[in-house]
Design an enzyme around this catalytic site. Sequence first.
Site, PDB file in Angstrom:
ATOM      1  NE  ARG A  12      -7.898 -33.358  12.834  1.00 37.40           N
ATOM      2  CZ  ARG A  12      -8.178 -33.032  14.091  1.00 37.40           C
ATOM      3  NH1 ARG A  12      -7.536 -33.620  15.074  1.00 37.40           N
ATOM      4  NH2 ARG A  12      -9.100 -32.151  14.387  1.00 37.40           N
ATOM      5  N   PRO A 103     -24.029 -35.987   8.063  1.00 36.74           N
ATOM      6  CG  PRO A 103     -25.770 -35.973   9.600  1.00 36.74           C
ATOM      7  CD  PRO A 103     -25.485 -36.160   8.155  1.00 36.74           C
ATOM      8  CG  ASN A 104     -21.227 -41.603   9.793  1.00 36.88           C
ATOM      9  OD1 ASN A 104     -20.307 -41.851   9.020  1.00 36.88           O
ATOM     10  ND2 ASN A 104     -21.354 -42.202  10.954  1.00 36.88           N
ATOM     11  CG  HIS A 132     -16.443 -43.609  19.196  1.00 37.67           C
ATOM     12  ND1 HIS A 132     -17.704 -44.125  19.388  1.00 37.67           N
ATOM     13  CD2 HIS A 132     -16.417 -43.101  17.935  1.00 37.67           C
ATOM     14  CE1 HIS A 132     -18.425 -43.929  18.285  1.00 37.67           C
ATOM     15  NE2 HIS A 132     -17.662 -43.311  17.390  1.00 37.67           N
ATOM     16  CE  LYS A 136     -18.254 -39.926  19.801  1.00 39.20           C
ATOM     17  NZ  LYS A 136     -18.308 -38.760  18.909  1.00 39.20           N
ATOM     18  N   GLY A 142     -23.182 -39.373  18.034  1.00 34.76           N
ATOM     19  CA  GLY A 142     -24.327 -38.936  17.226  1.00 34.76           C
ATOM     20  C   GLY A 142     -24.868 -40.078  16.382  1.00 34.76           C
TER      21      GLY A 142
HETATM   22  P1  NAP Z   1      -9.416 -29.995  11.180  1.00 38.58           P
HETATM   23  O1  NAP Z   1      -8.275 -30.935  11.031  1.00 38.58           O
HETATM   24  O2  NAP Z   1      -9.418 -28.965  12.251  1.00 38.58           O
HETATM   25  O3  NAP Z   1      -9.601 -29.299   9.737  1.00 38.58           O
HETATM   26  C1  NAP Z   1     -10.420 -28.183   9.509  1.00 38.58           C
HETATM   27  C2  NAP Z   1      -9.725 -27.340   8.455  1.00 38.58           C
HETATM   28  O4  NAP Z   1     -10.618 -26.313   8.012  1.00 38.58           O
HETATM   29  C3  NAP Z   1      -8.460 -26.651   8.983  1.00 38.58           C
HETATM   30  O5  NAP Z   1      -7.445 -26.726   8.011  1.00 38.58           O
HETATM   31  C4  NAP Z   1      -8.934 -25.222   9.205  1.00 38.58           C
HETATM   32  O6  NAP Z   1      -7.877 -24.277   9.087  1.00 38.58           O
HETATM   33  C5  NAP Z   1      -9.896 -25.073   8.043  1.00 38.58           C
HETATM   34  N1  NAP Z   1     -10.844 -23.963   8.208  1.00 38.58           N
HETATM   35  C6  NAP Z   1     -11.351 -23.461   9.367  1.00 38.58           C
HETATM   36  N2  NAP Z   1     -12.191 -22.439   9.082  1.00 38.58           N
HETATM   37  C7  NAP Z   1     -12.187 -22.285   7.738  1.00 38.58           C
HETATM   38  C8  NAP Z   1     -12.842 -21.395   6.847  1.00 38.58           C
HETATM   39  N3  NAP Z   1     -13.650 -20.433   7.285  1.00 38.58           N
HETATM   40  N4  NAP Z   1     -12.613 -21.534   5.513  1.00 38.58           N
HETATM   41  C9  NAP Z   1     -11.787 -22.472   5.052  1.00 38.58           C
HETATM   42  N5  NAP Z   1     -11.126 -23.351   5.854  1.00 38.58           N
HETATM   43  C10 NAP Z   1     -11.337 -23.258   7.176  1.00 38.58           C
HETATM   44  O7  NAP Z   1     -10.788 -30.819  11.384  1.00 38.58           O
HETATM   45  P2  NAP Z   1     -11.185 -32.250  10.774  1.00 38.58           P
HETATM   46  O8  NAP Z   1     -10.821 -33.338  11.710  1.00 38.58           O
HETATM   47  O9  NAP Z   1     -10.712 -32.317   9.365  1.00 38.58           O
HETATM   48  O10 NAP Z   1     -12.773 -32.165  10.820  1.00 38.58           O
HETATM   49  C11 NAP Z   1     -13.472 -31.153  10.095  1.00 38.58           C
HETATM   50  C12 NAP Z   1     -14.958 -31.308  10.335  1.00 38.58           C
HETATM   51  O11 NAP Z   1     -15.420 -32.527   9.736  1.00 38.58           O
HETATM   52  C13 NAP Z   1     -15.372 -31.387  11.803  1.00 38.58           C
HETATM   53  O12 NAP Z   1     -16.600 -30.695  11.976  1.00 38.58           O
HETATM   54  C14 NAP Z   1     -15.591 -32.888  12.018  1.00 38.58           C
HETATM   55  O13 NAP Z   1     -16.491 -33.169  13.080  1.00 38.58           O
HETATM   56  C15 NAP Z   1     -16.190 -33.257  10.681  1.00 38.58           C
HETATM   57  N6  NAP Z   1     -16.138 -34.676  10.319  1.00 38.58           N
HETATM   58  C16 NAP Z   1     -17.236 -35.172   9.674  1.00 38.58           C
HETATM   59  C17 NAP Z   1     -17.238 -36.484   9.229  1.00 38.58           C
HETATM   60  C18 NAP Z   1     -18.440 -37.005   8.483  1.00 38.58           C
HETATM   61  O14 NAP Z   1     -18.492 -38.199   8.146  1.00 38.58           O
HETATM   62  N7  NAP Z   1     -19.421 -36.170   8.186  1.00 38.58           N
HETATM   63  C19 NAP Z   1     -16.138 -37.297   9.442  1.00 38.58           C
HETATM   64  C20 NAP Z   1     -15.028 -36.765  10.116  1.00 38.58           C
HETATM   65  C21 NAP Z   1     -15.041 -35.445  10.520  1.00 38.58           C
HETATM   66  P3  NAP Z   1      -7.172 -23.743  10.456  1.00 38.58           P
HETATM   67  O15 NAP Z   1      -6.658 -24.946  11.166  1.00 38.58           O
HETATM   68  O16 NAP Z   1      -6.118 -22.830   9.932  1.00 38.58           O
HETATM   69  O17 NAP Z   1      -8.246 -23.038  11.228  1.00 38.58           O
END
Ligand code: NAP
Length: 247
Positions: A12, A103-104, A132, A136, A142
């Site tokens: 996502r 983290p954000n 939220h 969640k 956090g």
């Molecule tokens: P998501 O939709 O599950 O996307 C994660 C992607 O990474 C999936 O396509 C997954 O593939 C892939 N992946 C998993 N393991 C991998 C690896 N070893 N190498 C390469 N790709 C890999 O999750 P999301 O909603 O995008 O969120 C991802 C992370 O960002 C979470 O930890 C979330 O909490 C964080 N986040 C941070 C912020 C911020 O501001 N810092 C904001 C939003 C989200 P598969 O589905 O095939 O496993």
Amino acid sequence: MIRVAVIGAAGRMGSTVVEAVEGAADLQLVARIDDGDVISAQTLNGAAVAVDFTAPSATESNVHACLDAGIDVVVGTTGWTQESLGRVRDHAARVPASVLVAPNFAMSAVLVMHFAAQAAPYFDSVEVIEMHHPDKVDAPSGTAITTAQGIAAARRAHHCPPMPDATTTDPMGARGAQVEGVHVHAVRLRGLTAHQEVLMGNAGEQLVLRTDSFDRISFMPGVLFGIRNIGGHPGLTVGLDVLMGLA
Ligand code: NAP
């Protein structure tokens, strides 16, 4: 032109980063890496910066692989600990590449945290309300915890007295959680995404700081800022506020 690889490109957040990079005139998307793909200089395809939005179980090894390939990394994936950050700090100190773990990435949230800490010593009362979507799983968020910790630290530094509160009975916990003495309230409501208010009051006046993330796209200005600026910050940087010069 900065050459960018996105790790977790099908996810996502990753797919939103892909679109944002493709839409930026000064950035060029050169690699999309997903689960099962090897991360190496070859698959990173000459990228100068990799962006990682994957999973807590994967992100640290992805960062080490990027550092081994000698490229900078911008990380949004959650789940980092002091130990994993320490290992990355040590690795980044040994190679000519930099890492940002943020983290954000929402600029508005980062700025609210900063402004709240600046303003909090000048008000008698300060409380945090985070709101939220109901899917969640953790409360308080956090960001709310970090906001309250920043408020508490600023008030300690200014030797502020305890906040006024005559409550003596609260059997249902209506006054919310307390983080280092700062009350934090969590709302879970269908239709919301990620929102936070910091309320600050003196006799006869109120200051309200509010941040709203309506969509995943809200993180993109921060991610692109990280891509464009991490090169000038050797080693490990934790927090977009540090990169923005706010910390
Ligand atoms: P998501 O939709 O599950 O996307 C994660 C992607 O990474 C999936 O396509 C997954 O593939 C892939 N992946 C998993 N393991 C991998 C690896 N070893 N190498 C390469 N790709 C890999 O999750 P999301 O909603 O995008 O969120 C991802 C992370 O960002 C979470 O930890 C979330 O909490 C964080 N986040 C941070 C912020 C911020 O501001 N810092 C904001 C939003 C989200 P598969 O589905 O095939 O496993």
